[in-house]
Design a protein around this motif. Structure first.
Motif, mmCIF file in Angstrom:
data_model
loop_
_atom_site.group_PDB
_atom_site.id
_atom_site.type_symbol
_atom_site.label_atom_id
_atom_site.label_comp_id
_atom_site.label_asym_id
_atom_site.label_seq_id
_atom_site.Cartn_x
_atom_site.Cartn_y
_atom_site.Cartn_z
ATOM 1 N N PHE A 24 2.534 28.611 -21.846
ATOM 2 C CA PHE A 24 3.977 28.879 -21.922
ATOM 3 C C PHE A 24 4.740 27.855 -21.092
ATOM 4 C CE2 PHE A 24 8.031 30.916 -21.297
ATOM 5 C CZ PHE A 24 8.265 31.525 -22.518
ATOM 6 N N TYR A 25 4.206 27.542 -19.917
ATOM 7 C CA TYR A 25 4.842 26.548 -19.054
ATOM 8 C C TYR A 25 4.871 25.181 -19.737
ATOM 9 C CZ TYR A 25 6.228 24.040 -14.876
ATOM 10 O OH TYR A 25 6.920 23.262 -13.989
ATOM 11 N N GLU A 26 3.741 24.773 -20.311
ATOM 12 C CA GLU A 26 3.695 23.491 -21.024
ATOM 13 C C GLU A 26 4.743 23.425 -22.129
ATOM 14 O OE1 GLU A 26 -1.011 22.118 -20.849
ATOM 15 O OE2 GLU A 26 -0.282 23.167 -22.624
ATOM 16 N N ALA A 27 4.895 24.537 -22.839
ATOM 17 C CA ALA A 27 5.792 24.552 -23.997
ATOM 18 C C ALA A 27 7.269 24.579 -23.617
ATOM 19 C CB ALA A 27 5.466 25.756 -24.887
ATOM 20 N N VAL A 70 -11.509 28.391 -22.716
ATOM 21 C CA VAL A 70 -10.356 28.981 -23.396
ATOM 22 C C VAL A 70 -9.316 27.881 -23.580
ATOM 23 C CG1 VAL A 70 -8.522 30.705 -23.262
ATOM 24 C CG2 VAL A 70 -10.780 31.241 -22.329
ATOM 25 N N VAL A 71 -8.938 27.617 -24.832
ATOM 26 C CA VAL A 71 -7.967 26.559 -25.111
ATOM 27 C C VAL A 71 -6.678 27.094 -25.736
ATOM 28 C CG1 VAL A 71 -9.767 24.809 -25.304
ATOM 29 C CG2 VAL A 71 -8.927 25.948 -27.382
ATOM 30 N N ALA A 72 -6.687 28.377 -26.122
ATOM 31 C CA ALA A 72 -5.518 28.969 -26.766
ATOM 32 C C ALA A 72 -5.718 30.475 -26.842
ATOM 33 C CB ALA A 72 -5.343 28.403 -28.171
ATOM 34 N N ILE A 95 1.017 32.827 -30.446
ATOM 35 C CA ILE A 95 -0.058 31.850 -30.638
ATOM 36 C C ILE A 95 0.327 30.692 -29.726
ATOM 37 C CG2 ILE A 95 -1.200 30.181 -32.138
ATOM 38 C CD1 ILE A 95 -0.754 32.010 -34.492
ATOM 39 N N TYR A 96 -0.422 30.531 -28.645
ATOM 40 C CA TYR A 96 -0.151 29.458 -27.692
ATOM 41 C C TYR A 96 -1.414 28.637 -27.499
ATOM 42 C CZ TYR A 96 4.465 31.142 -26.528
ATOM 43 O OH TYR A 96 5.782 31.499 -26.595
ATOM 44 N N VAL A 97 -1.240 27.322 -27.581
ATOM 45 C CA VAL A 97 -2.355 26.376 -27.535
ATOM 46 C C VAL A 97 -2.079 25.332 -26.456
ATOM 47 C CG1 VAL A 97 -3.628 24.661 -28.899
ATOM 48 C CG2 VAL A 97 -2.663 26.685 -30.035
ATOM 49 N N ARG A 98 -3.100 25.006 -25.674
ATOM 50 C CA ARG A 98 -2.947 23.921 -24.695
ATOM 51 C C ARG A 98 -2.527 22.656 -25.437
ATOM 52 N NH1 ARG A 98 -4.861 25.655 -19.858
ATOM 53 N NH2 ARG A 98 -6.634 27.074 -19.847
ATOM 54 N N GLN A 99 -1.601 21.907 -24.848
ATOM 55 C CA GLN A 99 -1.054 20.726 -25.520
ATOM 56 C C GLN A 99 -2.127 19.729 -25.947
ATOM 57 O OE1 GLN A 99 2.101 19.083 -23.118
ATOM 58 N NE2 GLN A 99 3.613 20.507 -23.960
ATOM 59 N N VAL A 100 -3.171 19.565 -25.153
ATOM 60 C CA VAL A 100 -4.211 18.593 -25.513
ATOM 61 C C VAL A 100 -4.954 18.998 -26.785
ATOM 62 C CG1 VAL A 100 -4.523 17.720 -23.160
ATOM 63 C CG2 VAL A 100 -5.980 19.590 -23.994
ATOM 64 N N PHE A 101 -4.786 20.244 -27.245
ATOM 65 C CA PHE A 101 -5.422 20.714 -28.469
ATOM 66 C C PHE A 101 -4.437 20.861 -29.626
ATOM 67 C CE2 PHE A 101 -8.553 21.715 -25.285
ATOM 68 C CZ PHE A 101 -9.733 21.363 -25.917
ATOM 69 N N HIS A 102 -3.181 20.444 -29.429
ATOM 70 C CA HIS A 102 -2.230 20.450 -30.541
ATOM 71 C C HIS A 102 -2.745 19.508 -31.625
ATOM 72 C CE1 HIS A 102 1.597 21.953 -28.262
ATOM 73 N NE2 HIS A 102 0.598 22.823 -28.224
ATOM 74 N N GLY A 103 -2.577 19.917 -32.881
ATOM 75 C CA GLY A 103 -2.982 19.085 -34.004
ATOM 76 C C GLY A 103 -4.476 19.078 -34.278
ATOM 77 N N LYS A 104 -5.234 19.965 -33.619
ATOM 78 C CA LYS A 104 -6.686 19.981 -33.786
ATOM 79 C C LYS A 104 -7.172 21.261 -34.475
ATOM 80 C CE LYS A 104 -7.326 17.030 -29.847
ATOM 81 N NZ LYS A 104 -7.540 15.840 -29.733
#
Length: 179
Positions: A24-27, A70-72, A95-104
Motif C-alpha cells: 500500500f505504501y509503495e502504491a 510473499v510477493v502479493a 489485490i496488492y503486488v510488490r512493485q518489483v513483481f508488477h507485469g509478471k
C-alpha cells in the motif's frame, strides 16, 4: 517464475501486515500525506483488525508466493463482509503486488483465484472499488472485462477520495480455470 497461491491464516498475521503495509505504501505514499498514510496503515493493518477479518467466514485472504516469499496478496469478501452489499456477488477488496513483481502475472494469478472462488460459490458478479486515480489498476480491471457502475467514498486518513465501483458478470462456463 512459478507463482503459488496460499490461503492466509491467523498464524500469518505478521506476514500479512508486512505485505499489506509495504504494498500500500509503495502504491500510494507518493500521492498522499505522510500523516494520512501513517493513520491508514496503522488502523487497516493492526493485528486486531486483521485477526477479526481473518476470522470472518465471509472474508478470505490469499498470498501469492514466489520462491517461498510473499510477493502479493488478495482479499475477497462475500455476503455481509462486502463493503457494498451486492446480492449474488463476490467483492475483490484488495489485490496488492510488490512493485518489483508488477507485469509478471502475479496480479493476474490472484485475480484468477478470485474468479475461481466466485464461480465455485455460484456468484453472478464480481465487483470491486478502485481509486479513480489508480490508472494502472483501472487498466488491469478494464482489460479483464470490468465496467464502472458507480462510485463511493474511501477515506485515507483525513482525505476523502473517490473509488470507482466496477463489476463483471460471470459466465461460469468460460471463467473457471485452475492455476
Amino acid at each position: 517464475m512459478k507463482i503459488s497461491i496460499e490461503k492466509v491464516t491467523t498464524n500469518d498475521i505478521p506476514k500479512l501486515q508486512e505485505i499489506g503495509r509495504s504494498t500500500f505504501y509503495e502504491a500510494f505514499a507518493g500521492v498522499n500525506t505522510e500523516d494520512d498514510m501513517k493513520d491508514y496503515l496503522e488502523k487497516s493493518f493492526s493485528e486486531e483488525k486483521l485477526k477479526t477479518e481473518l476470522n470472518n467466514r465471509d472474508s478470505q485472504f490469499y498470498f501469492a508466493m514466489v520462491d517461498g516469499n510473499v510477493v502479493a496478496y488478495l482479499k475477497i469478501n462475500s455476503g455481509e463482509a462486502q463493503n457494498e452489499k451486492i446480492e449474488d456477488a463476490i467483492e475483490i477488496e484488495r489485490i496488492y503486488v510488490r512493485q518489483v513483481f508488477h507485469g509478471k502475472k502475479v496480479a493476474q494469478a490472484l485475480y484468477q483465484k478470485a474468479i475461481d472462488m466466485a464461480c465455485e460459490q455460484g456468484a453472478k458478479w464480481v465487483w470491486l472499488g478502485v481509486w479513480e486515480e489508480n490508472h494502472r489498476a483501472l487498466r488491469f480491471y478494464e482489460k479483464n472485462g470490468f465496467k464502472a457502475f458507480g462510485k463511493h467514498a474511501f477515506w485515507l486518513g483525513n482525505d476523502e477520495q473517490t473509488d470507482l465501483l466496477m463489476k463483471k458478470e460471470l459466465d461460469h462456463s468460460n471463467e473457471l480455470k485452475t492455476l
